[in-house]
Design a protein around this motif. Structure first.
Motif, short mmCIF file in Angstrom:
data_model
loop_
_atom_site.label_atom_id
_atom_site.label_comp_id
_atom_site.label_asym_id
_atom_site.label_seq_id
_atom_site.Cartn_x
_atom_site.Cartn_y
_atom_site.Cartn_z
N ASP A 1 12.01 14.87 7.77
CA ASP A 1 12.68 13.70 8.34
C ASP A 1 14.01 13.39 7.66
OD1 ASP A 1 11.91 12.57 5.93
OD2 ASP A 1 10.65 11.02 6.82
N GLY A 2 14.42 14.27 6.73
CA GLY A 2 15.72 14.12 6.08
C GLY A 2 15.74 13.16 4.91
N LYS A 3 14.56 12.72 4.45
CA LYS A 3 14.48 11.79 3.32
C LYS A 3 14.01 12.53 2.08
CE LYS A 3 13.60 7.76 6.16
NZ LYS A 3 12.69 6.67 6.45
N PRO A 4 14.45 12.08 0.89
CA PRO A 4 14.02 12.74 -0.34
C PRO A 4 12.56 12.45 -0.62
CG PRO A 4 15.31 10.78 -0.84
CD PRO A 4 15.35 10.96 0.65
N GLY B 1 14.27 10.14 -11.85
CA GLY B 1 15.43 10.03 -12.72
C GLY B 1 16.18 8.75 -12.47
N SER B 2 17.17 8.50 -13.29
CA SER B 2 17.88 7.23 -13.18
C SER B 2 18.83 7.24 -11.99
CB SER B 2 18.64 6.93 -14.47
OG SER B 2 19.73 7.78 -14.61
N GLY B 3 19.16 6.05 -11.53
CA GLY B 3 20.05 5.91 -10.39
C GLY B 3 19.31 6.15 -9.09
N GLY B 4 20.06 6.24 -8.02
CA GLY B 4 19.48 6.58 -6.73
C GLY B 4 19.04 5.37 -5.92
N GLU B 5 18.61 5.65 -4.71
CA GLU B 5 18.16 4.63 -3.77
C GLU B 5 16.65 4.66 -3.67
OE1 GLU B 5 20.23 2.47 -2.20
OE2 GLU B 5 21.84 3.37 -3.38
N ILE B 6 16.06 3.50 -3.41
CA ILE B 6 14.62 3.39 -3.28
C ILE B 6 14.16 3.94 -1.92
CG2 ILE B 6 14.62 1.06 -2.29
CD1 ILE B 6 12.14 0.52 -4.11
N PHE B 7 12.99 4.56 -1.91
CA PHE B 7 12.40 5.04 -0.66
C PHE B 7 10.88 5.06 -0.78
CE2 PHE B 7 12.90 8.82 -3.22
CZ PHE B 7 11.78 9.59 -2.95
N GLU B 8 10.23 5.04 0.36
CA GLU B 8 8.77 5.12 0.41
C GLU B 8 8.36 6.58 0.24
OE1 GLU B 8 5.27 4.57 3.70
OE2 GLU B 8 7.01 3.25 3.85
N ASN B 9 7.65 6.86 -0.83
CA ASN B 9 7.26 8.23 -1.14
C ASN B 9 5.89 8.54 -0.57
OD1 ASN B 9 7.27 10.80 -2.25
ND2 ASN B 9 7.78 10.11 -4.30
N GLN B 10 5.62 9.81 -0.36
CA GLN B 10 4.30 10.24 0.12
C GLN B 10 3.32 10.21 -1.05
OE1 GLN B 10 3.50 10.98 3.26
NE2 GLN B 10 5.57 10.52 3.90
N GLN B 11 2.14 9.67 -0.83
CA GLN B 11 1.11 9.67 -1.86
C GLN B 11 0.32 10.97 -1.78
OE1 GLN B 11 -1.10 6.15 -0.89
NE2 GLN B 11 0.33 4.82 -1.93
N SER B 12 -0.16 11.41 -2.93
CA SER B 12 -0.95 12.63 -2.96
C SER B 12 -2.33 12.38 -2.35
CB SER B 12 -1.13 13.11 -4.40
OG SER B 12 -1.97 12.22 -5.11
N ASP B 13 -3.02 13.45 -2.02
CA ASP B 13 -4.37 13.33 -1.48
C ASP B 13 -5.29 12.63 -2.48
OD1 ASP B 13 -3.64 14.57 0.87
OD2 ASP B 13 -4.30 16.55 0.21
N GLY C 1 0.78 -1.22 0.00
CA GLY C 1 0.00 0.00 0.00
C GLY C 1 0.81 1.28 0.00
N VAL C 2 2.08 1.19 -0.38
CA VAL C 2 2.92 2.38 -0.42
C VAL C 2 3.35 2.66 -1.86
CG1 VAL C 2 3.79 2.04 1.92
CG2 VAL C 2 5.09 1.17 0.01
N TYR C 3 3.88 3.85 -2.09
CA TYR C 3 4.36 4.27 -3.39
C TYR C 3 5.88 4.34 -3.32
CZ TYR C 3 4.81 7.04 -7.64
OH TYR C 3 5.15 7.49 -8.88
N TRP C 4 6.55 3.43 -4.04
CA TRP C 4 8.01 3.38 -4.01
C TRP C 4 8.59 4.33 -5.05
CZ3 TRP C 4 9.78 1.34 0.17
CH2 TRP C 4 9.07 0.32 0.80
N SER C 5 9.62 5.06 -4.69
CA SER C 5 10.30 5.99 -5.59
C SER C 5 11.80 5.81 -5.45
CB SER C 5 9.94 7.44 -5.24
OG SER C 5 8.58 7.69 -5.50
N TRP C 6 12.53 6.44 -6.37
CA TRP C 6 14.00 6.43 -6.32
C TRP C 6 14.47 7.87 -6.33
CZ3 TRP C 6 10.99 2.74 -8.17
CH2 TRP C 6 11.33 1.42 -7.90
N ASN C 7 15.47 8.19 -5.51
CA ASN C 7 16.01 9.55 -5.46
C ASN C 7 17.13 9.70 -6.47
OD1 ASN C 7 17.79 7.94 -4.08
ND2 ASN C 7 18.13 9.37 -2.42
N GLY C 8 16.78 9.50 -7.73
CA GLY C 8 17.77 9.56 -8.81
C GLY C 8 18.12 10.98 -9.20
#
Length: 123
Positions: free
Chosen positions: A68-71, A76-88, A50-57
């Motif tokens: 919280d210090g997270k992107p 874009g290409s590259g980067g590390e995966i993180f749990e992104n905030q979903q829009s309303d 139930g989360v939206y995964w993104s990469w900070n490429g």
């Protein structure tokens, strides 16, 4: 590079990848897109549902740091995966149910085919 926009006008098929590569920096090639798909399926880090995964490429726009210090909102290409905030809009339950129903109907799946042995919530 792919047939993703095969139904679009030729100018768009040329302009969109160029724009994503050189203007926004948000372009991800076919091989990396496949690797990302495999990662969200198989990586133990991605077991949360139930989360939206993104990469900070290498995106040149949109990306920002949250308190919280997270992107957030990067791409874009590259980067590390993180749990992104979903829009309303994404979290709006009536809209989500409507999109699920329309998507199911668009591909011709019945409720029975979609929920083999699973719980079906009323639409």
């Amino acid at each position: 590079e792919t047939a993703l926009f095969r139904e679009k006008r030729p100018w768009f098929r040329k302009a969109f990848p160029w724009f994503m590569k050189y203007v926004t920096g948000g372009y991800v090639g076919m091989e990396e897109a496949g690797e990302r798909l495999a990662q969200v399926i198989d990586d133990p880090q991605c077991t949360k549902s139930g989360v939206y995964w993104s990469w900070n490429g290498g995106a040149q726009t949109v990306g920002r740091w949250s308190p919280d210090g997270k992107p957030r909102g990067a791409g874009g290409s590259g980067g590390e995966i993180f749990e992104n905030q979903q829009s309303d809009a994404v979290r709006d339950l009536p809209t989500a149910k409507k999109m699920w129903k329309l998507s199911r109907e668009a591909v011709g799946l019945s409720k029975k085919e979609m929920f083999k042995g699973g719980k079906l919530e009323e639409e």
